[in-house]
Design a protein around this motif. Structure first.
Motif, PDB file in Angstrom:
ATOM      1  N   TYR A   1      -2.791 -51.642 -21.300  1.00 52.21           N
ATOM      2  CA  TYR A   1      -4.048 -50.886 -21.216  1.00 52.21           C
ATOM      3  C   TYR A   1      -4.431 -50.448 -22.624  1.00 52.21           C
ATOM      4  O   TYR A   1      -3.580 -49.997 -23.401  1.00 52.21           O
TER       5      TYR A   1
ATOM      6  N   LEU B   1     -12.124 -48.643 -21.588  1.00 48.03           N
ATOM      7  CA  LEU B   1     -10.752 -48.809 -21.126  1.00 48.03           C
ATOM      8  C   LEU B   1     -10.602 -50.261 -20.702  1.00 48.03           C
ATOM      9  O   LEU B   1     -11.400 -50.764 -19.907  1.00 48.03           O
TER      10      LEU B   1
ATOM     11  N   LEU C   1      -7.836 -53.809 -19.866  1.00 48.36           N
ATOM     12  CA  LEU C   1      -6.522 -54.237 -19.422  1.00 48.36           C
ATOM     13  C   LEU C   1      -6.300 -55.682 -19.857  1.00 48.36           C
ATOM     14  O   LEU C   1      -7.113 -56.567 -19.556  1.00 48.36           O
TER      15      LEU C   1
ATOM     16  N   ASP D   1     -13.155 -52.240 -17.997  1.00 47.21           N
ATOM     17  CA  ASP D   1     -13.508 -51.246 -16.985  1.00 47.21           C
ATOM     18  C   ASP D   1     -15.000 -51.342 -16.650  1.00 47.21           C
ATOM     19  O   ASP D   1     -15.758 -52.042 -17.324  1.00 47.21           O
TER      20      ASP D   1
ATOM     21  N   TYR E   1      -6.851 -42.585 -13.813  1.00 50.02           N
ATOM     22  CA  TYR E   1      -7.412 -43.858 -13.337  1.00 50.02           C
ATOM     23  C   TYR E   1      -6.296 -44.612 -12.628  1.00 50.02           C
ATOM     24  O   TYR E   1      -5.122 -44.526 -13.026  1.00 50.02           O
TER      25      TYR E   1
ATOM     26  N   MET F   1      -8.029 -49.422 -13.154  1.00 49.19           N
ATOM     27  CA  MET F   1      -8.939 -48.660 -14.027  1.00 49.19           C
ATOM     28  C   MET F   1     -10.091 -48.017 -13.269  1.00 49.19           C
ATOM     29  O   MET F   1     -11.171 -47.807 -13.822  1.00 49.19           O
TER      30      MET F   1
END
Length: 430
Positions: free
Chosen positions: A275, A286, A288, A303, A333, A337
């Motif tokens: 993340y 944000l 991933l 996100d 979160y 997310m």
């Protein structure tokens, strides 16, 4: 009878001669000289962090005013706190957060002559300032070793069990966010630098063991299972690369995306989930990134909010189950997310998070460490601290706290370039 008369006559003659005024010696009694003195005493109140001063006079009591001065080191330079009038003989001072300081009163006479009091000393052995501008910290929960990185490129190894700094080095580099891990049975500290290298240090004595070149400015690194990951938010290198700890060579990298990398936190299961929270851009994202366990890039997910909810790359942790918590509001979160909620911390500003089996442990700028239920998020416990929690770590039945000596301007999204001027380590029972 005649003999008696002669004896008495002789005595009278002798007395008459001894009583002559010419032979009287005058004795002059000189009064003792009383030295001009100011006698200072003090009383220290630890809970209120104040010292009460009072002074008495001897000798010539005529003073025009008194100066109250303090030194923060033994025989160090003095700072004048204030001047008071000739009829004031006491003062209460808020003390600095130092392990040692001295006070003295200086009386000023009308002719300018200065009379100095004795010096009173206050020692606080519970305070051990580390003289580090710490921006990042890693903690080995198996050994109690705490690794502190500062903005001037220094790295210190603090042993929580002995309460001492055992090793300290200067890298002469600009450092990023680090990680610790185990390689070939030994604990290592992985430290990224803005010149593209990750330095690998022995976890016991900070000996430099190896270096890995990622070929891009680094702001963050994480480690898992023999693979190092490095991230950069540079516009030309907005990627995450993986490198083998064994060969110290690059294994894989994510595709170039527009400012979508930043500080990383990992969650490990069947893959390595990285993340990231971006920095120095608006809106904050944000993201991933998934890599397989061998370090090969799999995919990326962005996100859906783009800054609709609080995100702060400086205040950022992953739960053991893959949830994410960030920001001074304690925004949670889920592993995909999706925003869940904020911790019920009121107007308090949270600075750091860690976990045990039951709780989220949060540092609070209101001089407290707070515990929240790890599932329901309700507050369950509060521990008061001496100073301002900056980083917190769970350690068996204790909490290790890296505390700032000054309060920081913690924000919901970012507080760039705000790090403690100095830190101390506080340890509390849960």
């Amino acid at each position: 009878m005649k003999k008696i008369f002669l004896i008495l006559s002789a005595c009278l003659v002798i007395y008459s001669c001894g009583s002559s005024n010419d032979d009287i010696t005058e004795v002059v009694v000189t009064p003792p000289v009383i030295e001009n003195k100011i006698n200072l005493t003090s009383s220290y109140n630890d809970s209120a962090e104040t010292v009460s001063l009072s002074w008495t006079l001897a000798g010539d009591n005529t003073y025009m005013q008194y100066k109250i001065v303090r030194s923060d080191s033994q025989n160090g330079s003095q700072t004048e706190l204030l001047t008071v009038g000739p009829t004031q003989f006491s003062y209460t001072s808020i003390v600095p957060f130092n392990a040692y300081f001295e006070y003295q009163i200086i009386g000023i006479k009308t002719n300018g002559e200065q009379v100095k009091s004795n010096i009173v000393k206050v020692e606080r052995p519970d305070i051990k300032l580390l003289n580090l501008k710490t921006f990042d910290a890693q903690f080995d929960k198996n050994t109690g070793k705490l690794y502190l990185l500062d903005t001037d490129g220094k790295i210190a190894l603090y042993d929580v069990n002995s309460g001492t700094v055992t090793h300290q080095i200067s890298t002469n580099a600009t450092l990023g966010y680090s990680d610790i891990g185990t390689y070939n049975g030994s604990v290592e500290l992985y430290v990224p630098r803005n010149d593209g290298w990750v330095d690998i240090y022995d976890g016991n004595d900070l000996t430099l063991k190896a270096q890995v070149n990622f070929g891009m400015p680094l702001i963050s690194t994480v480690y898992h299972n023999g693979i190092l990951y490095g991230s950069s938010s540079n516009s030309n290198n907005s990627v995450i690369k993986s490198a083998s700890r064994t060969t110290n060579t690059i294994v894989s990298q994510s595709p170039q995306l527009y400012y979508n990398t930043g500080r990383m936190k990992k969650s490990v299961g069947t893959s390595v989930k990285l993340y990231t929270i971006t920095q120095n851009i608006t809106p904050i994202d944000l993201d991933l990134y998934n890599f397989d366990l061998n370090g090969n890039y799999v995919n990326h997910q962005d996100d859906t909010y783009h800054g609709d909810y609080p995100l702060n790359y400086r205040i950022f942790e992953t739960f053991p189950d893959g949830r994410v918590i960030t920001s001074s509001s304690g925004s949670v979160y889920n592993s995909q997310m999706i925003y869940q909620n904020n911790l019920p911390s009121g107007n308090s500003k949270l600075t750091s998070f860690d976990f045990d089996s039951n709780s989220i442990i949060a540092g609070n700028m209101s001089k407290a460490i707070e515990f929240y239920n790890i599932n329901t998020y309700t507050k369950t416990q509060t521990i008061n601290t001496k100073k301002f929690p900056y980083k917190v770590f769970s350690y068996n039945n204790k909490v290790v706290c890296v505390s700032s000596t000054t309060q920081l301007n913690v924000q919901s999204y970012d507080y760039s370039n705000v790090v403690p001027e100095n830190v101390m380590i506080e340890v509390f029972n849960k």
